[in-house]
Design an enzyme around this catalytic site. Structure first.
Site, short mmCIF file in Angstrom:
data_model
loop_
_atom_site.label_atom_id
_atom_site.label_comp_id
_atom_site.label_asym_id
_atom_site.label_seq_id
_atom_site.Cartn_x
_atom_site.Cartn_y
_atom_site.Cartn_z
CB CYS A 1 49.20 84.06 16.34
SG CYS A 1 50.20 82.49 15.68
CB SER B 1 38.51 81.09 19.57
OG SER B 1 39.20 80.94 18.66
#
Length: 551
Positions: free
Chosen positions: A119, A466
Site C-alpha cells: 500500500c 488516489s
C-alpha cells in the site's frame, strides 16, 4: 555484526537474559539478527495476509542461518480513510512508519531487515526508515489483488467509487451499486490496478530492492509464499556480504525506477514518494526536473487500470517488471540489485513478453510517458498529472474556475450537479500543511467520472489523488495555498489554461492583478490545532520536495 552490541561479552549478560526470556537459545543468539518488519493489520486488505508471508520469511531466514525477530508498523487503508477526516492522517503516517523502523532497528541492533509491506505510504515509509540506517535490507511487497468478477465483467475498487456518481446521476440502481460493492474486491492484496500501492511495488523492483517478479505475483498465489522464503534466505546472504542499500540506490537506480513508473503510467503519488525516498539517500538526490526530463524520453507502453483495461495480474502474466525493463532496455541503466544480479543480467533472462499488454517501443500507447509535470504561473514549482488516464481531448483545456477551500465542499457541488461542462474545479488548502496531510481525493474525481463529466471538466488541487484516479486531474500544485502559492489567489470565474502537451498550468489574469491579490492575501488559521497533525503541519515541506518533514 551490529547485533554484537546487544549480545557479545560479559557486560551483555542482562541483554541475553531478556532475549532468552523470549525463548531464544544460545545458538540462535550467535547468528545474525534479522528484523522482520511486518505491516500486518486486520483492517487493510493489502495487509490481511501478511502474517502468512512473515512466517514464510522466517523459515527462509532460519534455513540460511539467521535468527528472525518480527515487529510491526502501522498501516492506514486509504480507501477506508477516503472522503473524511481520516484521510488527513494517511500521508503523515509515512513519517511515523519511517521513524518506527529506524527506532526499532537502532534500539535492538538488527543486522539486517526484511520489509514486509504493501500500500501507499507504508512502502515508502519503510524504505525511508531503512535507508537512514544503511544496513542490509530487502523488500517483500504483499502482492496485487485479483479483480472482482460478476456476470462476466471485471471490477475493482475504482468501479465502486465511480458507481456512487453513477447512482447519484440516476444511471444505475441501488441494487446495481450494491452488486458492484460486493464483487469489486474479492480478497487479499493491493487493489487490482496500477494504483499507488502497485505502482510503489513496481518501483521497489525497478530500484533493485526485491527479487525479480516480486512486484506482480498475485497476493494469494503460492508463488508469493515461495518468494517470501527466498527473500528470507537472501537477507542473510546480504548481511554476510555486507550489501548496503546505498550500494544499490544510485542515481541510475532511481532513474530506472522513474522510467518504469513513467512507462507504466503509475500513480501521481509515486512522484511524491520517490522524492522523499531519494531524500534519505541525499538531499535533492532527485527532483521534479528528473521526472520532467525522463518523461520526454520514455513512452507509455502498458495501459493498466484506471486509464486502461488491464490489471496487475495481466502485467504479471505478460512478463512482469523484468519484461517492462526488457522493452525499455536501450534506456535502462545497468545497476546492482539485492538479487545479486545486475539489471542487465535480469533483463537478459527474460524469455517471454506478451506485447498485447506490454507494447514494444515502436508501438506504444503514447509516445511520451504516462505522468507529466506541469508548470506555469499557477504552479511555479510544479504540479503532476497522470496523462495516461486523461481523454486526449482534455490534454488542452481552458475554462472558468469553480473554487472550493475543502474537498467536502467540492464533492457536494459535484453531486448537486452545480459543476457544468467546461468548468475547472479548484480544490485548495488541502496541501501537506494546509490539509493538513494532503488528502487523496478519489471521491471528487470519481464523482466527476460517474456524473459523465470526465471529458469536459478538469480538476486542480494542492492536494493529491488516489492512484485510481482517472480524468484531467492535476495535483501537487506547488507552492500550496497555505504557503501563499498562486492557487490561493484564484477567484470564482477566473479563466484557467491547461496544456498538458506544452506542460503548462496558468491563471489568465494580468500581472498587476496577480500582484494585487498577493498583497491582499492573508494566511488562514490552521484547520487542526492540536495533536500529531498540528505538529506535522508546522514541519512538512511542499509537494515538490516530496512532502518530507523538515526536522
Amino acid at each position: 555484526m551490529i547485533s554484537d552490541r546487544v549480545k557479545r561479552g560479559i557486560i551483555r549478560a542482562p541483554h541475553r537474559a531478556l532475549l532468552k526470556a523470549d525463548g531464544y537459545t544460545d545458538e540462535e543468539l550467535s547468528k545474525p539478527f534479522i528484523g522482520i518488519v511486518n505491516s500486518f493489520t486486520e483492517i487493510v486488505p493489502g495487509h490481511i495476509h501478511l502474517r502468512t508471508l512473515a512466517e514464510a520469511v522466517k523459515k527462509g531466514v532460519y534455513a540460511a542461518g539467521g535468527t528472525p525477530f518480527e515487529f510491526n508498523t502501522i498501516a492506514i487503508d486509504d480507501g477506508i480513510a477516503m472522503g473524511h477526516e481520516g484521510m488527513k492522517y494517511s500521508l503523515p503516517s509515512r513519517e511515523l512508519i519511517a521513524d518506527s523502523v529506524e527506532s526499532m532497528a537502532m534500539a535492538h541492533a538488527f543486522d539486517g531487515l526484511v520489509l514486509i509491506t504493501a500500500c501507499d505510504k507504508i512502502v515508502p515509509g519503510m524504505l525511508m526508515g531503512a535507508i537512514r540506517l544503511n544496513i542490509p535490507f530487502i523488500v517483500l511487497t504483499g502482492g496485487p489483488m485479483y479483480p472482482g468478477l460478476a456476470e462476466g465483467k471485471s471490477y475493482d475498487l475504482i468501479d465502486v467509487f465511480e458507481a456512487v456518481g453513477q447512482y447519484e446521476a440516476g444511471k444505475i440502481s441501488k441494487e446495481e451499486l450494491s452488486k458492484i460493492e460486493s464483487y469489486a474486491c474479492p480478497g487479499p492484496g493491493s487493489c487490482a490496478g496500477m494504483f499507488t500501492a502497485n505502482s510503489m511495488a513496481c518501483i521497489v523492483e525497478a530500484l533493485g530492492l526485491t527479487l525479480p517478479y516480486g512486484a506482480t505475483i498475485p497476493a494469494v498465489e503460492a508463488e508469493r509464499v515461495r518468494l517470501a522464503k527466498k527473500i528470507g534466505e537472501k537477507i542473510v546472504e546480504l548481511v554476510k556480504n555486507d550489501v548496503k542499500p546505498r550500494d544499490i540506490l544510485t542515481k541510475e537506480a532511481f532513474e530506472n525506477a522513474i522510467m518504469v513508473d513513467l512507462a507504466l503510467g503509475g500513480s501521481t503519488n509515486t512522484v511524491l514518494h520517490l522524492l522523499a525516498i531519494a531524500n534519505e539517500v541525499e538531499k535533492d538526490f532527485i527532483t521534479l526536473d528528473d521526472f520532467d526530463r525522463l518523461s520526454s524520453e520514455v513512452p507509455h507502453i502498458a495501459s493498466l487500470r484506471p486509464g486502461g483495461k488491464h490489471y496487475m495480474v495481466d502485467l504479471h502474466r505478460a512478463g512482469g517488471i523484468p519484461a517492462v525493463m526488457k522493452v525499455l532496455e536501450p534506456k535502462i541503466r545497468n545497476t546492482k540489485t539485492v538479487s545479486g544480479k545486475t539489471t542487465k543480467e535480469i533483463i537478459s533472462q527474460v524469455k517471454y513478453i506478451n506485447h498485447e499488454v506490454i507494447r514494444p517501443l515502436d508501438n506504444p500507447y503514447h509516445q511520451e510517458a504516462g505522468l507529466r509535470i506541469l508548470k506555469g504561473n499557477l504552479a511555479p514549482n510544479g504540479s503532476v498529472v497522470k496523462i495516461s488516464a486523461v481523454d486526449p481531448k482534455m490534454y488542452k483545456h481552458e475554462g472558468p474556475a469553480r473554487v472550493f477551500d475543502s474537498e467536502e465542499d467540492a464533492v457536494k457541488a459535484i453531486l448537486s450537479k452545480k459543476i457544468k461542462p467546461g468548468d475547472v474545479v479548484v480544490i485548495r488548502y488541502e496541501g501537506p500543511a494546509g490539509g493538513p496531510g494532503m488528502r487523496e481525493m478519489l471521491s471528487p474525481t470519481s464523482a466527476i467520472v460517474g456524473m459523465g463529466l470526465s471529458d469536459s471538466v478538469a480538476l486542480i488541487t494542492d492536494g493529491r489523488f488516489s492512484g485510481g484516479t482517472r480524468g484531467p486531474c492535476i495535483g501537487h500544485v506547488s507552492p500550496e495555498a497555505m504557503a501563499g502559492g498562486p492557487i490561493a489567489l484564484v477567484k470564482e470565474g477566473d479563466i484557467i489554461h491547461i496544456d498538458m502537451i506544452a506542460k503548462r498550468l496558468d491563471l489568465k489574469i494580468t500581472e498587476e492583478e496577480f500582484q494585487r491579490r498577493q498583497k491582499e492575501w492573508k494566511q488562514p488559521e490552521p484547520k487542526v490545532k492540536h495533536g500529531y497533525l498540528a505538529r506535522y503541519s508546522k514541519l512538512v515541506l511542499s509537494a515538490d520536495k516530496g512532502a518530507i518533514v523538515n526536522y
